[in-house]
Motif scaffolding. Structure first.
Motif, PDB file in Angstrom:
ATOM      1  N   ALA A 144      32.730  49.634  61.909  1.00 62.22           N
ATOM      2  CA  ALA A 144      33.386  48.368  62.256  1.00 62.22           C
ATOM      3  C   ALA A 144      33.908  48.381  63.684  1.00 62.22           C
ATOM      4  O   ALA A 144      33.890  47.353  64.366  1.00 62.22           O
ATOM      5  CB  ALA A 144      34.527  48.090  61.285  1.00 62.22           C
ATOM      6  N   LEU A 145      34.359  49.542  64.159  1.00 59.12           N
ATOM      7  CA  LEU A 145      34.887  49.666  65.523  1.00 59.12           C
ATOM      8  C   LEU A 145      33.823  50.118  66.512  1.00 59.12           C
ATOM      9  O   LEU A 145      34.125  50.348  67.683  1.00 59.12           O
ATOM     10  CB  LEU A 145      36.065  50.641  65.540  1.00 59.12           C
ATOM     11  N   ARG A 146      32.590  50.251  66.046  1.00 61.36           N
ATOM     12  CA  ARG A 146      31.446  50.623  66.887  1.00 61.36           C
ATOM     13  C   ARG A 146      31.639  51.981  67.557  1.00 61.36           C
ATOM     14  O   ARG A 146      31.324  52.182  68.738  1.00 61.36           O
ATOM     15  CB  ARG A 146      31.200  49.554  67.960  1.00 61.36           C
ATOM     16  N   ILE A 147      32.130  52.955  66.793  1.00 60.83           N
ATOM     17  CA  ILE A 147      32.384  54.285  67.363  1.00 60.83           C
ATOM     18  C   ILE A 147      31.845  55.389  66.451  1.00 60.83           C
ATOM     19  O   ILE A 147      32.370  56.503  66.434  1.00 60.83           O
ATOM     20  CB  ILE A 147      33.888  54.511  67.624  1.00 60.83           C
ATOM     21  N   THR A 148      30.777  55.116  65.706  1.00 54.40           N
ATOM     22  CA  THR A 148      30.206  56.145  64.840  1.00 54.40           C
ATOM     23  C   THR A 148      29.741  57.358  65.634  1.00 54.40           C
ATOM     24  O   THR A 148      29.755  58.483  65.124  1.00 54.40           O
ATOM     25  CB  THR A 148      29.031  55.590  64.021  1.00 54.40           C
ATOM     26  N   SER A 149      29.365  57.157  66.879  1.00 54.86           N
ATOM     27  CA  SER A 149      28.887  58.270  67.706  1.00 54.86           C
ATOM     28  C   SER A 149      30.006  59.251  68.063  1.00 54.86           C
ATOM     29  O   SER A 149      29.746  60.364  68.528  1.00 54.86           O
ATOM     30  CB  SER A 149      28.256  57.749  68.993  1.00 54.86           C
ATOM     31  N   LEU A 150      31.248  58.837  67.836  1.00 51.21           N
ATOM     32  CA  LEU A 150      32.388  59.691  68.183  1.00 51.21           C
ATOM     33  C   LEU A 150      32.879  60.538  67.020  1.00 51.21           C
ATOM     34  O   LEU A 150      33.837  61.306  67.177  1.00 51.21           O
ATOM     35  CB  LEU A 150      33.560  58.832  68.677  1.00 51.21           C
ATOM     36  N   LEU A 200      37.671  43.644  66.940  1.00 49.71           N
ATOM     37  CA  LEU A 200      38.724  42.993  66.169  1.00 49.71           C
ATOM     38  C   LEU A 200      38.282  41.633  65.644  1.00 49.71           C
ATOM     39  O   LEU A 200      38.636  41.238  64.526  1.00 49.71           O
ATOM     40  CB  LEU A 200      39.985  42.843  67.025  1.00 49.71           C
ATOM     41  N   GLN A 201      37.498  40.921  66.438  1.00 43.81           N
ATOM     42  CA  GLN A 201      36.971  39.638  65.969  1.00 43.81           C
ATOM     43  C   GLN A 201      36.069  39.848  64.763  1.00 43.81           C
ATOM     44  O   GLN A 201      36.093  39.056  63.808  1.00 43.81           O
ATOM     45  CB  GLN A 201      36.203  38.933  67.091  1.00 43.81           C
ATOM     46  N   GLY A 202      35.297  40.935  64.776  1.00 44.79           N
ATOM     47  CA  GLY A 202      34.449  41.250  63.622  1.00 44.79           C
ATOM     48  C   GLY A 202      35.275  41.528  62.380  1.00 44.79           C
ATOM     49  O   GLY A 202      34.919  41.095  61.270  1.00 44.79           O
ATOM     50  N   ALA A 233      35.459  39.335  58.837  1.00 41.81           N
ATOM     51  CA  ALA A 233      35.234  39.984  57.544  1.00 41.81           C
ATOM     52  C   ALA A 233      36.393  39.766  56.577  1.00 41.81           C
ATOM     53  O   ALA A 233      36.340  40.216  55.433  1.00 41.81           O
ATOM     54  CB  ALA A 233      35.004  41.477  57.747  1.00 41.81           C
ATOM     55  N   GLY A 234      37.464  39.080  57.041  1.00 41.71           N
ATOM     56  CA  GLY A 234      38.540  38.717  56.143  1.00 41.71           C
ATOM     57  C   GLY A 234      39.885  39.372  56.393  1.00 41.71           C
ATOM     58  O   GLY A 234      40.853  39.083  55.686  1.00 41.71           O
ATOM     59  N   THR A 235      39.978  40.248  57.390  1.00 40.32           N
ATOM     60  CA  THR A 235      41.257  40.898  57.681  1.00 40.32           C
ATOM     61  C   THR A 235      42.174  39.947  58.436  1.00 40.32           C
ATOM     62  O   THR A 235      41.752  39.320  59.410  1.00 40.32           O
ATOM     63  CB  THR A 235      41.040  42.168  58.528  1.00 40.32           C
ATOM     64  N   THR A 236      43.400  39.834  57.985  1.00 36.96           N
ATOM     65  CA  THR A 236      44.405  39.050  58.696  1.00 36.96           C
ATOM     66  C   THR A 236      44.918  39.883  59.866  1.00 36.96           C
ATOM     67  O   THR A 236      45.226  41.064  59.701  1.00 36.96           O
ATOM     68  CB  THR A 236      45.572  38.689  57.757  1.00 36.96           C
ATOM     69  N   LEU A 237      44.996  39.286  61.044  1.00 39.79           N
ATOM     70  CA  LEU A 237      45.378  40.015  62.248  1.00 39.79           C
ATOM     71  C   LEU A 237      46.636  39.410  62.870  1.00 39.79           C
ATOM     72  O   LEU A 237      46.750  38.196  62.999  1.00 39.79           O
ATOM     73  CB  LEU A 237      44.247  39.982  63.286  1.00 39.79           C
ATOM     74  N   VAL A 238      47.545  40.285  63.280  1.00 37.64           N
ATOM     75  CA  VAL A 238      48.732  39.873  64.029  1.00 37.64           C
ATOM     76  C   VAL A 238      48.830  40.752  65.265  1.00 37.64           C
ATOM     77  O   VAL A 238      48.857  41.978  65.159  1.00 37.64           O
ATOM     78  CB  VAL A 238      50.020  39.985  63.194  1.00 37.64           C
ATOM     79  N   PHE A 239      48.866  40.115  66.433  1.00 37.24           N
ATOM     80  CA  PHE A 239      48.954  40.827  67.706  1.00 37.24           C
ATOM     81  C   PHE A 239      50.328  40.598  68.323  1.00 37.24           C
ATOM     82  O   PHE A 239      50.833  39.478  68.336  1.00 37.24           O
ATOM     83  CB  PHE A 239      47.900  40.317  68.697  1.00 37.24           C
ATOM     84  N   PHE A 240      50.901  41.656  68.843  1.00 32.86           N
ATOM     85  CA  PHE A 240      52.130  41.553  69.634  1.00 32.86           C
ATOM     86  C   PHE A 240      51.777  41.866  71.074  1.00 32.86           C
ATOM     87  O   PHE A 240      51.146  42.889  71.352  1.00 32.86           O
ATOM     88  CB  PHE A 240      53.176  42.545  69.141  1.00 32.86           C
TER      89      PHE A 240
END
Length: 205
Positions: free
Chosen positions: A128-134, A184-186, A190-197
């Protein structure tokens, strides 16, 4: 289920030195929303953020999860934090395992999941975070932006309904901001509620 996922009612918080940081605050966070809370340094953002997963307990007022008052005993907090994940501004405050895979797997294993299920959740979060290579990389060798995404993946592997992020783009270059906001948009789609400070306006969220 109807009603806000998380809400604050007449929230007040006073620090031990009697500094009043929050007073009479009302907030409703609806399921599936993407919400940005902006304010200058010293405005109480961090104090508010730490109430959303039960880290701080209000002096007065209450925090409601699905309409029920948040519980501050160990079992209640564990259940609360499974549903509300918190990502701090500094990723080094959250990363502690030797490798990315070990770090992201800590939460699922701590939930008592099998190794197979934990591995699946790690892969899911890294994808989801596009970091499988890490996955096999040592955490201390990562760039700041990579550490941020790994910290988010570690929380995401717990499958929270609500993800709270403290200044997610701070310290990132334009390329890092683009990659992180895209990820984060992905999650939001997918249904996650997001709150940014954030302390800034127009951060592209």
């Amino acid at each position: 289920m109807s009603g806000p996922l998380l809400s604050l009612q007449r929230l007040e918080y006073r620090y031990p030195d009697q500094l009043l940081a929050l007073r009479g605050l009302d907030l409703a966070i609806e399921r599936g929303r993407k919400l940005a809370l902006l304010g200058s340094n010293g405005s109480g953002k961090t104090t508010l953020l730490l109430h959303l997963n039960g880290t701080l307990r209000p002096t007065n007022g209450m925090v409601l999860l699905d309409g029920q008052p948040g519980r501050y005993d160990r079992q209640g907090l564990n259940q609360w934090r499974r549903r509300v994940g918190l990502v701090l501004q500094e990723p080094d405050d959250q990363l502690f395992a030797a490798t990315v895979e070990q770090d992201v797997s800590f939460g699922p294993l701590n939930l008592g999941l099998s190794e197979a299920e934990a591995r699946f959740r790690v892969h899911e979060a890294l994808e989801a975070l596009r970091i499988t290579s890490l996955a096999s990389r040592a955490t201390h060798t990562l760039s700041f932006g990579q550490k941020k995404r790994v910290a988010i993946a570690g929380v995401l592997a717990m499958r929270p309904e609500l993800l709270v992020l403290d200044e997610p783009t701070a310290g990132l270059d334009s390329h890092g901001v683009t990659h992180l906001l895209g990820a984060l948009q992905g999650l939001h789609q997918a249904g996650t509620t997001l709150v940014f400070f954030d302390a800034r306006y127009g951060i592209g969220l």
